[in-house]
Design a protein around this motif. Sequence first.
Motif, mmCIF file in Angstrom:
data_model
loop_
_atom_site.group_PDB
_atom_site.id
_atom_site.type_symbol
_atom_site.label_atom_id
_atom_site.label_comp_id
_atom_site.label_asym_id
_atom_site.label_seq_id
_atom_site.Cartn_x
_atom_site.Cartn_y
_atom_site.Cartn_z
ATOM 1 N N VAL A 164 8.537 -5.498 -9.157
ATOM 2 C CA VAL A 164 8.088 -4.116 -9.291
ATOM 3 C C VAL A 164 7.716 -3.545 -7.935
ATOM 4 C CG1 VAL A 164 5.604 -4.343 -9.715
ATOM 5 C CG2 VAL A 164 6.895 -2.531 -10.783
ATOM 6 N N VAL A 165 7.110 -4.355 -7.108
ATOM 7 C CA VAL A 165 6.769 -3.899 -5.770
ATOM 8 C C VAL A 165 8.043 -3.605 -4.997
ATOM 9 C CG1 VAL A 165 5.673 -4.561 -3.608
ATOM 10 C CG2 VAL A 165 4.572 -5.080 -5.775
ATOM 11 N N SER A 199 1.513 -7.957 6.098
ATOM 12 C CA SER A 199 0.117 -7.652 5.774
ATOM 13 C C SER A 199 -0.030 -6.225 5.248
ATOM 14 C CB SER A 199 -0.797 -7.900 6.973
ATOM 15 O OG SER A 199 -0.464 -7.061 8.045
ATOM 16 N N GLN A 200 0.755 -5.280 5.760
ATOM 17 C CA GLN A 200 0.711 -3.915 5.236
ATOM 18 C C GLN A 200 1.195 -3.870 3.785
ATOM 19 O OE1 GLN A 200 3.157 -2.291 8.427
ATOM 20 N NE2 GLN A 200 1.550 -0.788 8.840
ATOM 21 N N ALA A 201 2.282 -4.557 3.511
ATOM 22 C CA ALA A 201 2.848 -4.567 2.160
ATOM 23 C C ALA A 201 1.871 -5.189 1.168
ATOM 24 C CB ALA A 201 4.173 -5.320 2.151
ATOM 25 N N VAL A 202 1.313 -6.326 1.530
ATOM 26 C CA VAL A 202 0.382 -7.028 0.646
ATOM 27 C C VAL A 202 -0.891 -6.203 0.447
ATOM 28 C CG1 VAL A 202 -1.073 -9.083 0.432
ATOM 29 C CG2 VAL A 202 1.315 -9.305 1.139
ATOM 30 N N PRO A 261 -4.316 -3.827 -4.852
ATOM 31 C CA PRO A 261 -5.113 -3.246 -5.937
ATOM 32 C C PRO A 261 -4.414 -3.262 -7.304
ATOM 33 C CG PRO A 261 -5.172 -1.816 -4.014
ATOM 34 C CD PRO A 261 -4.128 -2.873 -3.759
ATOM 35 N N CYS A 262 -3.141 -3.620 -7.338
ATOM 36 C CA CYS A 262 -2.388 -3.659 -8.597
ATOM 37 C C CYS A 262 -2.468 -5.020 -9.290
ATOM 38 C CB CYS A 262 -0.915 -3.335 -8.341
ATOM 39 S SG CYS A 262 -0.621 -1.689 -7.653
ATOM 40 N N ILE A 263 -2.962 -6.036 -8.615
ATOM 41 C CA ILE A 263 -2.909 -7.392 -9.155
ATOM 42 C C ILE A 263 -3.705 -7.540 -10.453
ATOM 43 C CG2 ILE A 263 -3.484 -9.815 -8.720
ATOM 44 C CD1 ILE A 263 -2.637 -9.317 -5.789
ATOM 45 N N ALA A 313 -2.313 4.604 -5.464
ATOM 46 C CA ALA A 313 -2.370 5.031 -4.068
ATOM 47 C C ALA A 313 -1.654 4.016 -3.184
ATOM 48 C CB ALA A 313 -3.821 5.208 -3.623
ATOM 49 N N GLY A 314 -1.813 2.730 -3.484
ATOM 50 C CA GLY A 314 -1.136 1.688 -2.725
ATOM 51 C C GLY A 314 0.371 1.744 -2.900
#
Length: 119
Positions: free
Chosen positions: A12-13, A31-34, A39-41, A57-58
């Motif tokens: 999904v990401v 690190s930016q992607a993670v 916040p979706c985890i 937002a993420g």
Amino acid sequence: MARSTATAAAAVVLAILLIASPHVADAITCSQAVSAISPCIAYARSGVGAPPAACCAGVRSLNALAKTTPDRQTACNCLKKLAGSVKGVKPGAVTGIPSKCRVSVPFPISTSTDCSKIR
């Protein structure tokens, strides 16, 4: 089974990354992607209600960061690795994040996405 559900979270990401994005100056980092998608985890594990505002937002932030093909491929690979470490993710919850965040994804979300084919 937990590994396949974690892979679904990465898919999904990945889908989010493939959406056309605004301009950015630098290449995206893992690190930016993670950071953008973390916040979706909790939502991806529960699947209850709507994704939190921070998750959406993420998703939008990651979309803005992943402008180029190399950026999208990098983010895809990073998030697939992350998904391998996330336990208890519900694939149905993951696939619903883009629509619940009102982000249009122009392709099917799949755990078998080949990051090298992303454009």
